[in-house]
Scaffold this motif. Structure first.
Motif, PDB file in Angstrom:
ATOM      1  N   GLY A  43       0.818  -1.204   0.000  1.00  0.00           N
ATOM      2  CA  GLY A  43       0.000   0.000   0.000  1.00  0.00           C
ATOM      3  C   GLY A  43       0.851   1.253   0.000  1.00  0.00           C
ATOM      4  N   ILE A  44       0.644   2.105  -1.005  1.00  0.00           N
ATOM      5  CA  ILE A  44       1.441   3.325  -1.182  1.00  0.00           C
ATOM      6  C   ILE A  44       0.530   4.539  -1.061  1.00  0.00           C
ATOM      7  N   LEU A  45       0.936   5.521  -0.252  1.00  0.00           N
ATOM      8  CA  LEU A  45       0.194   6.766  -0.087  1.00  0.00           C
ATOM      9  C   LEU A  45       1.110   7.921  -0.471  1.00  0.00           C
ATOM     10  N   SER A  46       0.699   8.705  -1.474  1.00  0.00           N
ATOM     11  CA  SER A  46       1.482   9.851  -1.923  1.00  0.00           C
ATOM     12  C   SER A  46       0.719  11.134  -1.601  1.00  0.00           C
ATOM     13  N   ILE A  47       1.428  12.108  -1.048  1.00  0.00           N
ATOM     14  CA  ILE A  47       0.799  13.345  -0.568  1.00  0.00           C
ATOM     15  C   ILE A  47       1.060  14.482  -1.551  1.00  0.00           C
ATOM     16  N   GLN A  48      -0.010  15.177  -1.930  1.00  0.00           N
ATOM     17  CA  GLN A  48       0.086  16.386  -2.749  1.00  0.00           C
ATOM     18  C   GLN A  48      -0.584  17.524  -1.992  1.00  0.00           C
ATOM     19  N   PHE A  49       0.124  18.646  -1.859  1.00  0.00           N
ATOM     20  CA  PHE A  49      -0.490  19.758  -1.134  1.00  0.00           C
ATOM     21  C   PHE A  49       0.090  21.086  -1.599  1.00  0.00           C
ATOM     22  N   GLU A  50      -0.608  22.159  -1.224  1.00  0.00           N
ATOM     23  CA  GLU A  50      -0.175  23.526  -1.536  1.00  0.00           C
ATOM     24  C   GLU A  50       0.564  24.084  -0.328  1.00  0.00           C
ATOM     25  N   PRO A  51       1.877  24.218  -0.397  1.00  0.00           N
ATOM     26  CA  PRO A  51       2.626  24.689   0.765  1.00  0.00           C
ATOM     27  C   PRO A  51       2.438  26.185   1.008  1.00  0.00           C
TER      28      PRO A  51
ATOM     29  N   LEU B  39       3.688  21.421   8.005  1.00  0.00           N
ATOM     30  CA  LEU B  39       3.633  20.129   8.691  1.00  0.00           C
ATOM     31  C   LEU B  39       2.218  19.856   9.198  1.00  0.00           C
ATOM     32  N   GLU B  40       1.531  20.892   9.653  1.00  0.00           N
ATOM     33  CA  GLU B  40       0.145  20.722  10.093  1.00  0.00           C
ATOM     34  C   GLU B  40      -0.752  20.300   8.928  1.00  0.00           C
ATOM     35  N   LYS B  41      -0.544  20.915   7.751  1.00  0.00           N
ATOM     36  CA  LYS B  41      -1.353  20.561   6.578  1.00  0.00           C
ATOM     37  C   LYS B  41      -1.121  19.105   6.176  1.00  0.00           C
ATOM     38  N   ILE B  42       0.122  18.701   6.148  1.00  0.00           N
ATOM     39  CA  ILE B  42       0.444  17.320   5.774  1.00  0.00           C
ATOM     40  C   ILE B  42      -0.159  16.343   6.772  1.00  0.00           C
ATOM     41  N   GLU B  43      -0.011  16.647   8.043  1.00  0.00           N
ATOM     42  CA  GLU B  43      -0.550  15.760   9.074  1.00  0.00           C
ATOM     43  C   GLU B  43      -2.061  15.605   8.929  1.00  0.00           C
ATOM     44  N   LYS B  44      -2.745  16.711   8.635  1.00  0.00           N
ATOM     45  CA  LYS B  44      -4.197  16.639   8.485  1.00  0.00           C
ATOM     46  C   LYS B  44      -4.590  15.812   7.264  1.00  0.00           C
ATOM     47  N   ILE B  45      -3.869  15.973   6.152  1.00  0.00           N
ATOM     48  CA  ILE B  45      -4.169  15.194   4.954  1.00  0.00           C
ATOM     49  C   ILE B  45      -4.012  13.702   5.239  1.00  0.00           C
ATOM     50  N   ILE B  46      -2.924  13.337   5.918  1.00  0.00           N
ATOM     51  CA  ILE B  46      -2.689  11.925   6.232  1.00  0.00           C
ATOM     52  C   ILE B  46      -3.728  11.415   7.216  1.00  0.00           C
ATOM     53  N   ASP B  47      -3.984  12.183   8.266  1.00  0.00           N
ATOM     54  CA  ASP B  47      -4.955  11.752   9.278  1.00  0.00           C
ATOM     55  C   ASP B  47      -6.347  11.596   8.686  1.00  0.00           C
ATOM     56  N   ASP B  48      -6.741  12.549   7.833  1.00  0.00           N
ATOM     57  CA  ASP B  48      -8.062  12.460   7.201  1.00  0.00           C
ATOM     58  C   ASP B  48      -8.157  11.219   6.320  1.00  0.00           C
ATOM     59  N   TYR B  49      -7.094  10.943   5.577  1.00  0.00           N
ATOM     60  CA  TYR B  49      -7.123   9.752   4.725  1.00  0.00           C
ATOM     61  C   TYR B  49      -7.253   8.494   5.578  1.00  0.00           C
ATOM     62  N   MET B  50      -6.454   8.404   6.634  1.00  0.00           N
ATOM     63  CA  MET B  50      -6.479   7.204   7.459  1.00  0.00           C
ATOM     64  C   MET B  50      -7.828   7.035   8.147  1.00  0.00           C
ATOM     65  N   GLU B  51      -8.422   8.141   8.567  1.00  0.00           N
ATOM     66  CA  GLU B  51      -9.741   8.066   9.212  1.00  0.00           C
ATOM     67  C   GLU B  51     -10.799   7.595   8.213  1.00  0.00           C
ATOM     68  N   ASN B  52     -10.740   8.131   6.991  1.00  0.00           N
ATOM     69  CA  ASN B  52     -11.737   7.759   5.982  1.00  0.00           C
ATOM     70  C   ASN B  52     -11.568   6.326   5.490  1.00  0.00           C
ATOM     71  N   SER B  53     -10.314   5.833   5.530  1.00  0.00           N
ATOM     72  CA  SER B  53     -10.079   4.451   5.093  1.00  0.00           C
ATOM     73  C   SER B  53     -10.331   3.454   6.210  1.00  0.00           C
ATOM     74  N   HIS B  54     -10.547   3.974   7.444  1.00  0.00           N
ATOM     75  CA  HIS B  54     -10.835   3.142   8.609  1.00  0.00           C
ATOM     76  C   HIS B  54      -9.722   2.127   8.885  1.00  0.00           C
ATOM     77  N   GLY B  55      -8.505   2.439   8.420  1.00  0.00           N
ATOM     78  CA  GLY B  55      -7.389   1.545   8.661  1.00  0.00           C
ATOM     79  C   GLY B  55      -7.519   0.194   7.984  1.00  0.00           C
TER      80      GLY B  55
END
Length: 270
Positions: A3-11, A20-36
């Protein structure tokens, strides 16, 4: 499978904490929506993920151990039990600056580094005047695959990727800050098309998965093209961020790489 997760964001230019806060939120939101429920073996972050594309990125180089940005990546690795490739930060050694990528294992320990070899020096870019090029082509041995390392403008140099293939890379990652001048008509479309075409070509010609993690949105006088992708060795785009700020995911089949290398091997020329 992996499983590969690639992050794209507007710095936000030169605002490490906000980025770092933006990246953390993107990752956390993805993990929450995927339910692990989806396997996660690797997270990839973009080039200059703490600063964006800014001349100020050389003013405050990070310690050789990576400092705060790599502590952040290590915490992500341990929180989600995954490997992390932390885009790039500027490090300093012997009064020389390097555009450096860090590879961390699931314990948050740095197991490999790569210093960008091919520096951008065109259309007003001055990376080559500020940064010292790296010398070593690097393949990292992760617990699920051999992962080749490249950064942004390396993509214009096909022999770099042939060397990674020769060293056994099954996946190659390319954290990027692929940009365009907003003042030039048509440059966004042109640069986006080039980035996408080169990404697909690198995957297919070398028979490995190719993962890009790019910036999107605005960066002062520049715009970022986005188009982070996960591409199979058969040139199939498995995930595509297009212009959106988001995480993209694919569960890749490494047996495909291993089979192709046996059945349709690459002809390595001397």
């Amino acid at each position: 499978m992996a499983g590969i997760l690639s992050i794209q964001f507007e710095p936000v230019l030169n605002k490490m904490d906000k980025n770092l806060e933006k990246i953390e939120k993107i990752i956390d939101d993805y993990m929450e929506n995927s339910h692990g429920e989806k396997p996660l073996d690797l997270i990839v972050l973009p080039e200059f993920f703490t600063t964006g594309v800014s001349h100020k990125y050389v003013d405050n180089p990070i310690p050789l151990d990576g400092g705060k940005p790599i502590e952040f990546a290590a915490n992500m690795a341990k929180r989600y039990n995954t490997n992390v490739i932390a885009g790039t930060v500027i490090t300093k050694e012997d009064e020389k600056l390097y555009n450096t990528m860090f590879v961390l294992d699931r314990k948050g320990e740095t197991i490999a580094k790569y210093r960008k070899i091919h520096l951008f020096k065109y259309f007003g870019g001055t990376e080559n005047e500020r940064i010292t090029p790296g010398k070593e082509v690097v393949v990292a041995d992760l617990d699920f695959a051999k992962v080749g390392l490249s950064i942004c403008f390396d993509i214009k140099y096909p022999l770099h990727y042939r060397k990674l293939a020769q060293k056994g890379a099954e996946i190659v990652i390319s954290p990027s800050a692929w940009a365009f001048l907003k003042s030039v008509d048509g440059q966004k479309e042109l640069n986006t098309r080039i980035f996408r075409c080169l990404s697909v070509a690198r995957a297919n010609e070398n028979l490995f998965y190719f993962i890009t993690s790019n910036q999107c949105g605005n960066a002062g006088i520049l715009g970022n093209t986005g188009s982070s992708m996960i591409i199979s060795p058969t040139a199939e785009i498995l995930a595509d961020a297009k212009e959106d700020e988001r995480a993209i995911y694919a569960n890749i089949d490494l047996e495909l790489v291993r089979t192709l290398k046996k059945t349709t091997p690459i002809a390595f020329e001397e």
